[in-house]
Structures are given as C-alpha cells and as structure tokens.
Design an enzyme around this catalytic site. Structure first.
Site, mmCIF file in Angstrom:
data_model
loop_
_atom_site.group_PDB
_atom_site.id
_atom_site.type_symbol
_atom_site.label_atom_id
_atom_site.label_comp_id
_atom_site.label_asym_id
_atom_site.label_seq_id
_atom_site.Cartn_x
_atom_site.Cartn_y
_atom_site.Cartn_z
ATOM 1 N N THR A 49 -8.709 9.041 -11.605
ATOM 2 C CA THR A 49 -9.484 9.546 -10.677
ATOM 3 C C THR A 49 -8.621 10.106 -9.442
ATOM 4 O OG1 THR A 49 -9.846 7.575 -9.670
ATOM 5 C CG2 THR A 49 -11.635 8.423 -10.956
ATOM 6 N N SER A 149 1.420 13.080 -1.301
ATOM 7 C CA SER A 149 1.095 12.190 0.075
ATOM 8 C C SER A 149 2.167 11.579 0.610
ATOM 9 C CB SER A 149 -0.317 11.242 -0.385
ATOM 10 O OG SER A 149 -0.799 10.966 0.894
ATOM 11 N N ASP A 307 1.095 15.014 4.034
ATOM 12 C CA ASP A 307 0.199 16.054 3.504
ATOM 13 C C ASP A 307 -0.844 16.205 4.267
ATOM 14 O OD1 ASP A 307 -0.969 13.634 2.705
ATOM 15 O OD2 ASP A 307 -2.138 14.733 0.903
ATOM 16 N N THR A 375 -13.333 1.118 -3.038
ATOM 17 C CA THR A 375 -12.086 1.701 -2.546
ATOM 18 C C THR A 375 -11.795 2.659 -2.774
ATOM 19 O OG1 THR A 375 -11.310 -0.511 -2.414
ATOM 20 C CG2 THR A 375 -9.813 0.951 -1.796
ATOM 21 N N GLU A 399 -11.699 4.496 5.420
ATOM 22 C CA GLU A 399 -11.320 3.631 4.874
ATOM 23 C C GLU A 399 -10.104 2.956 5.669
ATOM 24 O OE1 GLU A 399 -9.935 3.963 0.756
ATOM 25 O OE2 GLU A 399 -8.633 5.639 1.274
ATOM 26 N N ALA A 401 -6.918 2.237 5.111
ATOM 27 C CA ALA A 401 -5.715 2.642 4.922
ATOM 28 C C ALA A 401 -5.440 4.190 5.638
ATOM 29 C CB ALA A 401 -5.478 2.948 3.559
ATOM 30 N N LYS A 413 -10.710 12.708 3.293
ATOM 31 C CA LYS A 413 -10.033 12.594 4.443
ATOM 32 C C LYS A 413 -9.124 13.596 5.138
ATOM 33 C CE LYS A 413 -6.371 9.688 1.745
ATOM 34 N NZ LYS A 413 -7.056 10.129 0.559
#
Length: 573
Positions: A49, A149, A307, A375, A399, A401, A413
């Site tokens: 995913t 990322s 990123d 999550t 979230e 993180a 995000k």
C-alpha cells in the site's frame, strides 16, 4: 552458482537498461559472490500500500531501472483494466531530489506512454503534496511520486495514488502486485520522450503548474487567517529536500516576511551531507534549524522532510531555548485551532489508533465526532473521503509521525500547507500576547495532560507468540489499574470488563488496545514473524490550578515510566 540462479541473473542482465547496475551484477559474478547474488534474487521487492521502497541496487530485490519499468508496466495494465477512461485521464508523475529519482520518473513516463496512457510529468523536482494535488486537479486516473521521503540516502521509492487522490489501499495493492509479476515475464513497452511529447501523450508540467498549487494554498478557505503575520519570525529547513522554494513562497504569500532558511540545507542533495538521517524526528536532525532560529531569535524553528510531506516544529521557550513539539502536540493544536474557525459544514477531523486520544476529546468539546483509522495516511484519507458529506466536509487529519492534512486540497499529508497553518496559528496567538505554550496549557487544563510514548520491545527467541498469549490470557489489570476495555482488531471486537461486547468498524489487523480505569491506554502490535512487539502508551494526568505545564509534564512522565515498567513486566518472558 546453481543453474536456476544462473538463468535468473542472465535473464536480468539481458533486460537491464542501466550500465551501472549491469556492472554491479557482473562484479558479483566475477567475484564469485553467490551469497550476495542469492540475496538480490531471493524474491521481488514487495509492492504494497506504500508502493515500493528499498535500497537502490541491481536485481529484483532492489530499486533500479528495470524494477521501475516492470512496476510501471504492471501498474499501467492494472489501471487500463480497472478504470475505463484511464488512458485519457492519464497519470501525474513527480519526483524528489534523490540521485536516481529523475531517471526513475522518466522511465515510468516512457513505459506508460508506450501503453497509450497520457502522462503529466513534472519538469523538475516536486514536493510530494504537489503530485497528490495533481491527481485531484487533473482528475487523473492515478499519481506516482518517486521518493523515499525521509529514508537514508541509499533508498528510493515509488508511491502510488489512486484516482480519488489518496494513496492506494487494498485490494489495489495486491491487484497491482499481480500485474507486476506478469509484466516481469514479458517485454516492457517503452516510448522515447521526444516521440511521446510529439504524439501529445507526454505533457510537461512547467512553472504554471507549480503556480496552480501555490494559488491553491493562497486561496484555501482554511488558510485565510491573516491575523498579524508580521508578529511571527521563523527559521526553516528543507533538510536537503525539495520543499524550500515552495515553502518560502507560500509563507511570503501569507504575509510572513521574517523567514530565515538554513542555507546549508536549502538545495536538494541526495547525499543529505549535514544529517545522519534526514528525518526531523531523529536526534540531531533539527540542530541546524534550531541554530538558525537562535541566531535570529525567532519564535519557531520549522522543518519539512526531504519530500515536504511532513512538518516538524520546535518552539522557543521563555529561557530562549527551543523545544520540539511532538507530532501529537502539533496535531491537537491544529485540531483545536481549525475547529475554532471552522464553518458549520466543515468539521470532520480524524487521526489514527496509535495517535493521541486528545483530538477526539477536543472534537467532542466542539460538539463534533472525530474518526479513527488504522495507522497510515492511506487510511486517514480514504476514510476521510468516504465520510465527508456536504453538511460535514473534511477539515483536518493527522498522525503522530509528523503528518498533517489541513483542508481538502490534497488527500495526503502536506508539510507545506501545514507550515502556513502553524505560522497563522502562532500569529493569531501573538496578536493576543500569547504563545504556543499558552495554548497547549489551555488545552491540557481542559482535557488533562496527555503524554504519549512508543516502545519497541525485542523478546527472547523462545518467547511464545505474544498476540496469541495475550488473547488467551487477557490482562484484568496493568500495574495497579484495572483494564476497563480491550479492543481486538483481529476479532474486530471491543470487550468491556462487565462482559459487554461491541463490534469495531475497521479493517482487521493484529492489534490489541487496553484502556485502563485511570484513563491510560496501551496499544500492542505483535509481530507475527519475530519475537518483537511495538507498544504505544498514553497516560492522562489532570492539571490542577496549582500546576504549571512543567509540573504536569513531570508527573505524567513519572506515571508513564511506571506504566511502561508495569506493562512490560506483565508480558510473557
């Protein structure tokens, strides 16, 4: 080398378009390094995913040009099968500043255009949120961003958005993976960029596209609080990533003129030379931006990850030092701030099961229900899209993180719009003579001081299966406090101490949550493959009239230490 491996390596070398990775494999063959060759051909880099993510290197277990081409052919086949007008709606592609990202993105475009799929490709590096934005903006069939990322320099990745603008979720991940397996056995179609451009199949996203995102931020209804931006000063770092140009621009558009970028980290650099690990959460990663903040005496020290989809912030204290806010603290500050300004028909907020429970309590205080997902932003956004209604539109999700979505311009995000929103919140408080710390204290006084911690516990090899053990021996108490309810996401049931059972509406997952009589909570995610578990702890301490933020935190920290100790002692040895 056994015959099967020999054939695999030979086949790979015949199809690998990259002389560098060909040379890597040849060097291993010449050195007789069968163990390394076996590792590189032990399977295939798994498509899930989150798309692909792995170390750059030769062979099907690495990130390389052949893997990228096979993945793109598989994705293209899946899109053409699943979405009837996929070829015309096309795919948006962008990439970050890592060494191989541009090549991987260009290879992806050449494969998809050869399959008859229109491609819109960024002409230069692009923050991840700009690609997610593009899927919605162009009503594309999918989006792809080549990025790893905040992973170390040796990594790269391939992230996929579905036609709704959010990251893919099951069953698309396994559907695409099956098509990739098939594509890996066939000749990969490939079209020269000049030819694809001539045929109108390849469209280059130039400066005007970046301007479209910029205008979107400037006009977003959730980013219209223009209270006293001149009162705010901030230091900023792009952490050797791709965020600086857009971050500085959108801040300037919003009226923030006291912005000081860390020059040494401003430009994209795939080696990330000034940080051990380009993740703002890692120790030392914020050192340069905090030094910049001290140099100018700014209120905030802000960072995007490479990123620019994550946002981190350290806030100046009374003694002139800077303290990092946790992802949960930023999340609840945003939740409180945005709900304070929200229209009656835009109040849908969400977070994940392992993030602080405080957002749901804040939402309740504003008379709205929040939603909670597994999550990951893939879940936060897909559920947000599904639950958004004309009279209850999506407002915000986060979230712990460091991921935040402010408004519905991007269904992922977005560290750039989050940066603007946080600066606007700080300015609104400054205009009243208040600080971020004052607002946090106000929230904690109303709802209790919420402290969250995460612990990864490595257990002995002969320790029994933790999940199975906990299900067979459900704890009645942890330490001195009774367990009042247990959520089992494998069974999708919430069991209360009095015997009552409720169904849970989430995808099944091997997760157990225990809520205690004192308001504390622990979430246990056992590993099915190794004797290891991840535990997410939360304690809640009421704030008395005599308490300061520091005294409440000290008490909560003490309670947390005792809680973690008691819980770990209760686990099987």
């Amino acid at each position: 080398m056994n015959t099967h491996l020999q054939l695999q390596v030979k086949h790979w070398l015949e199809n690998d378009p990259d002389p560098r990775t060909q040379a890597q494999l040849q060097a291993l063959i010449d050195a007789g390094n069968d163990a390394e060759l076996e590792a590189r051909f032990a399977g295939r880099l798994e498509f899930g995913t989150a798309g692909l993510r792995g170390v750059v290197g030769a062979g099907p277990m690495g990130m390389n040009r052949l893997v990228i081409r096979q993945t793109s052919a598989g994705l293209g086949a899946y899109l053409l099968e699943q979405i009837k007008d996929a070829a015309e709606r096309g795919v948006v592609i962008g990439y970050d500043g890592r060494h191989d990202s541009r090549t991987f993105a260009h290879d992806t475009a050449s494969v998809l255009t050869a399959m008859g799929i229109k491609v819109r490709l960024t002409a230069k590096v692009a923050p991840t949120p700009l690609v997610a934005f593009g899927v919605k903006h162009f009503n594309a069939a999918a989006g792809i961003v080549v990025t790893a990322s905040h992973n170390p320099p040796q990594y790269n990745g391939y992230k996929v958005y579905w036609e709704n603008g959010a990251q893919i979720i099951p069953p698309h991940d396994s559907g695409i993976a099956a098509k990739i397996e098939l594509a890996a056995t066939q000749a990969i179609p490939f079209m020269d960029q000049v030819e694809a451009t001539k045929q109108g199949k390849l469209i280059w996203l130039q400066e005007d596209y970046y301007e479209t995102y910029r205008r979107g931020v400037r006009h977003a209804n959730v980013l219209q609080n223009n209270t006293a931006p001149e009162k705010v000063s901030l230091a900023y770092t792009a952490m050797h990533g791709v965020g600086a140009e857009m971050a500085e621009t959108v801040l300037k558009d919003a009226g923030f003129t006291q912005v000081y970028s860390v020059a040494a980290q401003r430009e994209p650099d795939g080696d990330f030379p000034t940080v051990n690990f380009p993740n703002p959460e890692e120790k030392g990663a914020m050192d340069l931006v905090i030094a910049e903040a001290k140099k100018h005496g700014t209120m905030l020290a802000c960072a995007n990850d490479p990123d620019a989809d994550r946002f981190a912030v350290a806030v100046r204290k009374d003694d002139g030092e800077y303290q990092m806010l946790t992802g949960d603290q930023v999340g609840v500050l945003f939740g409180h701030y945005l709900l304070s300004h929200a229209s009656k028909d835009q109040r849908l907020v969400g977070t994940t099961i392992v993030s602080s429970s405080l957002l749901s309590k804040i939402a309740k205080g504003f008379g709205v229900e929040s939603y909670t997902t597994l999550t990951g932003f893939k879940w936060l956004m897909n559920v947000g899209i599904a639950q958004s209604q004309p009279d209850n539109q999506f407002l915000f999700a986060y979230e712990e993180a460091l991921g935040y979505t402010v408004g519905s311009m991007v269904w992922d995000k977005d560290g750039l719009s989050a940066l603007v929103a946080f600066a606007q919140l700080t300015a609104e408080l400054a205009a009243k003579g208040q600080t971020i710390w004052d607002r946090l204290e106000q929230i904690y006084r109303e709802q209790g001081f919420h402290l969250n911690a995460q612990v990864s516990i490595a257990l002995k090899p002969d320790t029994p299966n933790i999940g199975a053990y906990l299900r067979e021996h459900p704890p009645l108490a942890i330490g001195e406090h009774a367990v009042v309810s247990t959520d089992d996401l494998k069974a999708l049931e919430r069991r209360f101490a009095d015997g009552k059972v409720e169904k849970i509406n989430l995808p099944a997952s091997d997760v157990l949550t225990y809520r205690l009589a004192n308001g504390a909570r622990v979430i246990v995610r056992p590993s099915g493959t190794e004797p290891k578990i991840k535990c997410y702890y939360e304690v809640v301490e009421p704030m008395t009239a005599q308490d300061t933020l520091a005294s409440a935190q000290a008490r909560a920290t003490q309670a947390m230490d005792a809680f973690i100790s008691a819980h770990q002692a209760s686990l099987p040895k």
